[in-house]
Design an enzyme around this catalytic site. Sequence first.
Site, PDB file in Angstrom:
ATOM      1  N   ARG A  50     -79.569 -13.166  36.462  1.00  0.00           N
ATOM      2  CA  ARG A  50     -79.157 -13.159  37.877  1.00  0.00           C
ATOM      3  C   ARG A  50     -80.275 -12.538  38.712  1.00  0.00           C
ATOM      4  NH1 ARG A  50     -76.564  -8.989  39.524  1.00  0.00           N
ATOM      5  NH2 ARG A  50     -75.051  -8.924  37.831  1.00  0.00           N
ATOM      6  N   TYR A 102     -74.664 -28.623  60.572  1.00  0.00           N
ATOM      7  CA  TYR A 102     -73.888 -29.073  59.424  1.00  0.00           C
ATOM      8  C   TYR A 102     -72.479 -28.466  59.491  1.00  0.00           C
ATOM      9  CZ  TYR A 102     -72.672 -29.699  54.504  1.00  0.00           C
ATOM     10  OH  TYR A 102     -72.050 -30.046  53.349  1.00  0.00           O
ATOM     11  N   ASP A 174     -82.590 -24.431  59.511  1.00  0.00           N
ATOM     12  CA  ASP A 174     -82.144 -25.250  58.379  1.00  0.00           C
ATOM     13  C   ASP A 174     -83.041 -26.496  58.390  1.00  0.00           C
ATOM     14  OD1 ASP A 174     -80.903 -27.127  56.721  1.00  0.00           O
ATOM     15  OD2 ASP A 174     -78.888 -26.362  57.148  1.00  0.00           O
ATOM     16  N   LYS A 199     -80.529 -32.336  48.853  1.00  0.00           N
ATOM     17  CA  LYS A 199     -80.863 -33.545  49.591  1.00  0.00           C
ATOM     18  C   LYS A 199     -82.276 -34.023  49.231  1.00  0.00           C
ATOM     19  CE  LYS A 199     -76.857 -32.385  51.189  1.00  0.00           C
ATOM     20  NZ  LYS A 199     -76.617 -31.648  52.414  1.00  0.00           N
TER      21      LYS A 199
HETATM   22  C1  LIG Z   1     -75.770 -30.531  52.801  1.00  0.00           C
HETATM   23  C2  LIG Z   1     -76.231 -29.589  53.840  1.00  0.00           C
HETATM   24  C3  LIG Z   1     -75.957 -28.223  53.749  1.00  0.00           C
HETATM   25  C4  LIG Z   1     -75.117 -27.643  52.625  1.00  0.00           C
HETATM   26  O1  LIG Z   1     -75.790 -27.732  51.421  1.00  0.00           O
HETATM   27  P1  LIG Z   1     -75.050 -27.858  49.981  1.00  0.00           P
HETATM   28  O2  LIG Z   1     -76.183 -27.999  49.042  1.00  0.00           O
HETATM   29  O3  LIG Z   1     -74.155 -29.052  50.052  1.00  0.00           O
HETATM   30  O4  LIG Z   1     -74.264 -26.606  49.800  1.00  0.00           O
HETATM   31  C5  LIG Z   1     -76.478 -27.388  54.726  1.00  0.00           C
HETATM   32  N1  LIG Z   1     -77.209 -27.875  55.741  1.00  0.00           N
HETATM   33  C6  LIG Z   1     -77.475 -29.181  55.873  1.00  0.00           C
HETATM   34  C7  LIG Z   1     -78.297 -29.665  57.017  1.00  0.00           C
HETATM   35  C8  LIG Z   1     -76.999 -30.089  54.930  1.00  0.00           C
HETATM   36  O5  LIG Z   1     -77.256 -31.392  55.063  1.00  0.00           O
END
Ligand SMILES: *Cc1c(COP(=O)(O)O)cnc(C)c1O
Length: 386
Positions: A50, A102, A174, A199
């Site tokens: 961890r 998001y 983000d 993604k």
């Molecule tokens: C998918 C997404 C998230 C969340 O991420 P996870 O890996 O699904 O927890 C946060 N911000 C954006 C812009 C996203 O597309």
Amino acid sequence: MSNYLSIESALIHGGAFEDSLVHSVNVPIYQTSTYQQFEIEGNPKWEYSRTGNPTRAALEALIAELEGGTAGFAFGSGMAALTAVLSLFQSGDKVLISSNVYGGTYRVLDKVFKQFGLACAIADTSDLAALEAAIDPSVRAILVESPANPLLTITDLASVAEIARKHGALSIVDNTFMTPYLQRPLELGADIVVHSATKYLGGHSDLIAGLVAVKGAELAQRIGFIQNATGGVLGPFDAFLLIRGIKTLAVRMDRHVENAERIAQWLQTNGAVRRLYYPGLPNAQGHDIQRRQAKNGGAMISFELREGYDVRKFFRSVQLVALAESLGGVESLVCHPASMTHASIPKHIRDSVGITDSLIRLSVGIEDSDDLICDLERAIAVSREG
Ligand SMILES: *Cc1c(COP(=O)(O)O)cnc(C)c1O
């Protein structure tokens, strides 16, 4: 290494991991929870996974290098990464977020952090005057996505960082939709970059992961402490998969964007399309800012069909393009933000920001663009009523 490597090379060679045991070319998967120690109070480099794991550490060094940060951190999901970052704040603080972040980001603030007294307010960060007006002394952070999900709204990241600094707040970006290959927010002045590595960085729709890169030793120490204390870390096998995905980011992204540009141009001249959102088009909101702060418009497109077209039929009719949550994989995906990714945002807020019930979000994959256009054209034709 980072000082003279271009990003294309850093994607493959960055984060320098040296295997002095067998000199493997790839970072091995250290599938272990713990490490043998040879004396008490020996202060070993590796003690418990961890706290630290060599496979995860290689990935963390890689994202730090790619984003130009002081340190990187890998988490079990994008939401775990965001949760760790939001854990920097305390009761009485407020986080300002872009008006179409998001859905899960809004949800964790509204349903989880609010319980602990961390307030959240929504501001249109693409309008810098509106952003400034929304700032009060309790604002400790401005959290933005650019392009923002799902309307691909562009925010001037350098100006937001400057406004945040002026008010003693952190600027958090983000960067999921762009990746460090297309946009590097820390270089534009941001303090923290967050990714859903699920993604584009992973890129193959086969893992859930989150990454954080920060600027400065103090933030690095604080996020590192939170990561170990709260424990939402990424496992070694997924860290390996993510390193593997990142190696091909540049070639994948180039093809994603080439396809997206072609499809956006095709949609623009399609009579069935009422509204089109793609920051790569010259007439798009924020196009000039996008050109300045990012390499291109990316590969996410949103659009609305005109009245007389049934979106339900459209979603039922796509064949090559799959109806699914998520984005950024090699395969093209469509989703219906109002009922899927953004369902946790109340309808009146959705409608007021433009996430209407007829909005379609397309994550353009790396298939043949003629095949994609053919599939979309047929689904649009089928969805025409009467
Ligand atoms: C998918 C997404 C998230 C969340 O991420 P996870 O890996 O699904 O927890 C946060 N911000 C954006 C812009 C996203 O597309």
